[in-house]
Each structure stands twice: as structure tokens, then as C-alpha cells.
Scaffold this motif. Structure first.
Motif, PDB file in Angstrom:
ATOM      1  N   SER A 124      89.949 -26.172  36.049  1.00  0.00           N
ATOM      2  CA  SER A 124      90.071 -27.491  35.418  1.00  0.00           C
ATOM      3  C   SER A 124      88.809 -27.884  34.672  1.00  0.00           C
ATOM      4  CB  SER A 124      90.393 -28.555  36.471  1.00  0.00           C
ATOM      5  OG  SER A 124      91.653 -28.321  37.026  1.00  0.00           O
ATOM      6  N   GLU A 125      87.666 -27.640  35.291  1.00  0.00           N
ATOM      7  CA  GLU A 125      86.401 -27.974  34.641  1.00  0.00           C
ATOM      8  C   GLU A 125      86.223 -27.170  33.354  1.00  0.00           C
ATOM      9  OE1 GLU A 125      83.223 -27.487  37.484  1.00  0.00           O
ATOM     10  OE2 GLU A 125      84.127 -28.949  38.848  1.00  0.00           O
ATOM     11  N   ASP A 126      86.525 -25.897  33.407  1.00  0.00           N
ATOM     12  CA  ASP A 126      86.401 -25.040  32.234  1.00  0.00           C
ATOM     13  C   ASP A 126      87.382 -25.467  31.141  1.00  0.00           C
ATOM     14  OD1 ASP A 126      85.333 -22.669  30.841  1.00  0.00           O
ATOM     15  OD2 ASP A 126      87.367 -21.876  31.131  1.00  0.00           O
ATOM     16  N   ALA A 127      88.629 -25.721  31.521  1.00  0.00           N
ATOM     17  CA  ALA A 127      89.643 -26.121  30.539  1.00  0.00           C
ATOM     18  C   ALA A 127      89.284 -27.458  29.898  1.00  0.00           C
ATOM     19  CB  ALA A 127      91.018 -26.196  31.196  1.00  0.00           C
ATOM     20  N   GLU A 128      88.768 -28.377  30.708  1.00  0.00           N
ATOM     21  CA  GLU A 128      88.382 -29.682  30.169  1.00  0.00           C
ATOM     22  C   GLU A 128      87.224 -29.548  29.184  1.00  0.00           C
ATOM     23  OE1 GLU A 128      86.754 -33.992  31.739  1.00  0.00           O
ATOM     24  OE2 GLU A 128      87.884 -32.730  33.128  1.00  0.00           O
ATOM     25  N   ALA A 129      86.249 -28.725  29.538  1.00  0.00           N
ATOM     26  CA  ALA A 129      85.084 -28.550  28.679  1.00  0.00           C
ATOM     27  C   ALA A 129      85.451 -27.878  27.361  1.00  0.00           C
ATOM     28  CB  ALA A 129      84.022 -27.726  29.405  1.00  0.00           C
ATOM     29  N   ASN A 130      86.499 -27.064  27.357  1.00  0.00           N
ATOM     30  CA  ASN A 130      86.882 -26.301  26.168  1.00  0.00           C
ATOM     31  C   ASN A 130      88.211 -26.735  25.569  1.00  0.00           C
ATOM     32  OD1 ASN A 130      84.618 -24.372  26.203  1.00  0.00           O
ATOM     33  ND2 ASN A 130      85.512 -23.775  28.165  1.00  0.00           N
ATOM     34  N   PHE A 131      88.696 -27.912  25.941  1.00  0.00           N
ATOM     35  CA  PHE A 131      90.046 -28.318  25.547  1.00  0.00           C
ATOM     36  C   PHE A 131      90.233 -28.379  24.036  1.00  0.00           C
ATOM     37  CE2 PHE A 131      93.529 -31.335  24.816  1.00  0.00           C
ATOM     38  CZ  PHE A 131      94.529 -30.644  25.473  1.00  0.00           C
ATOM     39  N   SER A 132      89.266 -28.899  23.316  1.00  0.00           N
ATOM     40  CA  SER A 132      89.403 -28.992  21.851  1.00  0.00           C
ATOM     41  C   SER A 132      89.551 -27.613  21.228  1.00  0.00           C
ATOM     42  CB  SER A 132      88.195 -29.703  21.245  1.00  0.00           C
ATOM     43  OG  SER A 132      88.171 -31.044  21.653  1.00  0.00           O
ATOM     44  N   GLU A 133      88.759 -26.671  21.701  1.00  0.00           N
ATOM     45  CA  GLU A 133      88.840 -25.301  21.175  1.00  0.00           C
ATOM     46  C   GLU A 133      90.175 -24.654  21.547  1.00  0.00           C
ATOM     47  OE1 GLU A 133      86.620 -21.027  21.863  1.00  0.00           O
ATOM     48  OE2 GLU A 133      85.450 -22.866  22.103  1.00  0.00           O
ATOM     49  N   ILE A 134      90.607 -24.856  22.778  1.00  0.00           N
ATOM     50  CA  ILE A 134      91.890 -24.316  23.240  1.00  0.00           C
ATOM     51  C   ILE A 134      93.026 -24.880  22.388  1.00  0.00           C
ATOM     52  CG2 ILE A 134      93.546 -24.287  25.148  1.00  0.00           C
ATOM     53  CD1 ILE A 134      91.050 -24.339  27.053  1.00  0.00           C
ATOM     54  N   ALA A 135      92.999 -26.188  22.167  1.00  0.00           N
ATOM     55  CA  ALA A 135      94.051 -26.842  21.369  1.00  0.00           C
ATOM     56  C   ALA A 135      94.070 -26.298  19.938  1.00  0.00           C
ATOM     57  CB  ALA A 135      93.838 -28.342  21.364  1.00  0.00           C
ATOM     58  N   GLU A 136      92.885 -26.098  19.377  1.00  0.00           N
ATOM     59  CA  GLU A 136      92.809 -25.563  18.022  1.00  0.00           C
ATOM     60  C   GLU A 136      93.401 -24.166  17.940  1.00  0.00           C
ATOM     61  OE1 GLU A 136      89.255 -24.420  14.999  1.00  0.00           O
ATOM     62  OE2 GLU A 136      89.132 -26.404  15.952  1.00  0.00           O
ATOM     63  N   ASN A 137      93.138 -23.343  18.944  1.00  0.00           N
ATOM     64  CA  ASN A 137      93.652 -21.971  18.965  1.00  0.00           C
ATOM     65  C   ASN A 137      95.168 -21.942  19.174  1.00  0.00           C
ATOM     66  OD1 ASN A 137      91.143 -20.857  18.524  1.00  0.00           O
ATOM     67  ND2 ASN A 137      90.702 -20.648  20.696  1.00  0.00           N
ATOM     68  N   MET A 138      95.734 -22.963  19.762  1.00  0.00           N
ATOM     69  CA  MET A 138      97.171 -23.006  20.019  1.00  0.00           C
ATOM     70  C   MET A 138      97.970 -23.127  18.723  1.00  0.00           C
ATOM     71  SD  MET A 138      97.577 -22.534  23.184  1.00  0.00           S
ATOM     72  CE  MET A 138      99.306 -22.902  23.310  1.00  0.00           C
ATOM     73  N   ILE A 139      97.356 -23.587  17.662  1.00  0.00           N
ATOM     74  CA  ILE A 139      98.041 -23.718  16.375  1.00  0.00           C
ATOM     75  C   ILE A 139      98.573 -22.372  15.908  1.00  0.00           C
ATOM     76  CG2 ILE A 139      97.688 -24.252  13.931  1.00  0.00           C
ATOM     77  CD1 ILE A 139      95.742 -26.454  14.851  1.00  0.00           C
ATOM     78  N   ASP A 140      97.889 -21.289  16.278  1.00  0.00           N
ATOM     79  CA  ASP A 140      98.307 -19.948  15.871  1.00  0.00           C
ATOM     80  C   ASP A 140      99.631 -19.528  16.487  1.00  0.00           C
ATOM     81  OD1 ASP A 140      96.003 -19.788  14.356  1.00  0.00           O
ATOM     82  OD2 ASP A 140      94.873 -18.742  15.925  1.00  0.00           O
ATOM     83  N   PHE A 141     100.047 -20.194  17.566  1.00  0.00           N
ATOM     84  CA  PHE A 141     101.306 -19.820  18.206  1.00  0.00           C
ATOM     85  C   PHE A 141     102.447 -20.447  17.445  1.00  0.00           C
ATOM     86  CE2 PHE A 141      98.436 -19.288  21.873  1.00  0.00           C
ATOM     87  CZ  PHE A 141      98.708 -17.969  22.130  1.00  0.00           C
TER      88      PHE A 141
END
Length: 141
Positions: A124-141
Motif C-alpha cells: 500500500s505504501e509503495d502503491a500510494e507513493a507511485n500512484f500517479s506513475e502507475i495511473a499514467e502507465n495504465m493508459i497503455d492498456f
């Protein structure tokens, strides 16, 4: 649909209470197996059968397909609730997920996950810290 986060304890016999909202979705029988990221995946029977059908389409001639299939199916167990809404998690699944006492049950759309409290906190801590980057990468799906 499964959603939410619920903290629970495993008792001395390896039993865990599944949230009432999840029990309604799961029905009488469901499947738990090893998941990814060190957690356990739980599927209602209809979702498990759908997942199984997709797995059956993988080419047996491919080593990764065989490994993936073995990983999920060799640890899968069919579960039923006792009268208190608990299930018994086999020791091999508890060991895989590093669940000793405290755990977290998390709803994830068509399945639920069971995490050790420590691993869930780290994730959770890792996902929260990187959420913006994760969300941006999801656009590729």
C-alpha cells in the motif's frame, strides 16, 4: 463485486473470518489459491470457472504456460464457510503468503485477496507513493 479492506486475525487452527459482504458474493463454495505479489487470491466458483477456461486455452507446449498453470492450480483449494463465517486456510497457503497472525482481506473487483498485514502495508505504501506513475502507465492498456 468485491471491494474494501478488512483486517482480521488467523486463529490457532488456521481459520479466518471472511467479511459478510464477501460471503454474500461467494455463495456456498469458492476457490482460494496462490496469488501474485505474495498474497492469496479468492474466486467465486463462476469466476474460477471462467479463469480456468482461459487457462485451458494456453498452449501446453509453452513452458511459461505450463508453469503458470501449475502455480495456480496446484495450490488451489475449494472452500466452504463454517457457521461463524470462517474458512480454514491450509498451511501451505499461509506459508506462501507469510500469514502468521494478522492479515488483511481486500476486495479487488471480481476476486478478493488475503495478505499478511505487513506485506499489505508495504504494498500500500509503495502503491500510494507511485500512484500517479502507475495511473499514467495504465493508459497503455
Amino acid at each position: 463485486m468485491f471491494m474494501g479492506e478488512y483486517k482480521h486475525n488467523i486463529d490457532a487452527k488456521g481459520r479466518i473470518i471472511i467479511p459478510a459482504k464477501f460471503r454474500q458474493e461467494l455463495g456456498d463454495k469458492f476457490v482460494i489459491t496462490r496469488g501474485m505479489d505474495g498474497c492469496l487470491f479468492g474466486y467465486p466458483m463462476t469466476e474460477w470457472e471462467s479463469f480456468q477456461n482461459k487457462i485451458n486455452e494456453l498452449p501446453v507446449s509453452k513452458k511459461d504456460a505450463r508453469s503458470f498453470t501449475r502455480f495456480f492450480f496446484s495450490a488451489a483449494v475449494e472452500c466452504e464457510f463454517d457457521k461463524q463465517g470462517r474458512i480454514n486456510l491450509p498451511s501451505n497457503l499461509r506459508e506462501y503468503a507469510s500469514i502468521i497472525k494478522k492479515c488483511v482481506v481486500v476486495g479487488v473487483s471480481n476476486r478478493f485477496e488475503i495478505w499478511s498485514e505487513q506485506l499489505w502495508s508495504e504494498f500500500s505504501e509503495d502503491a500510494e507513493a507511485n500512484f500517479s506513475e502507475i495511473a499514467e502507465n495504465m493508459i497503455d492498456f
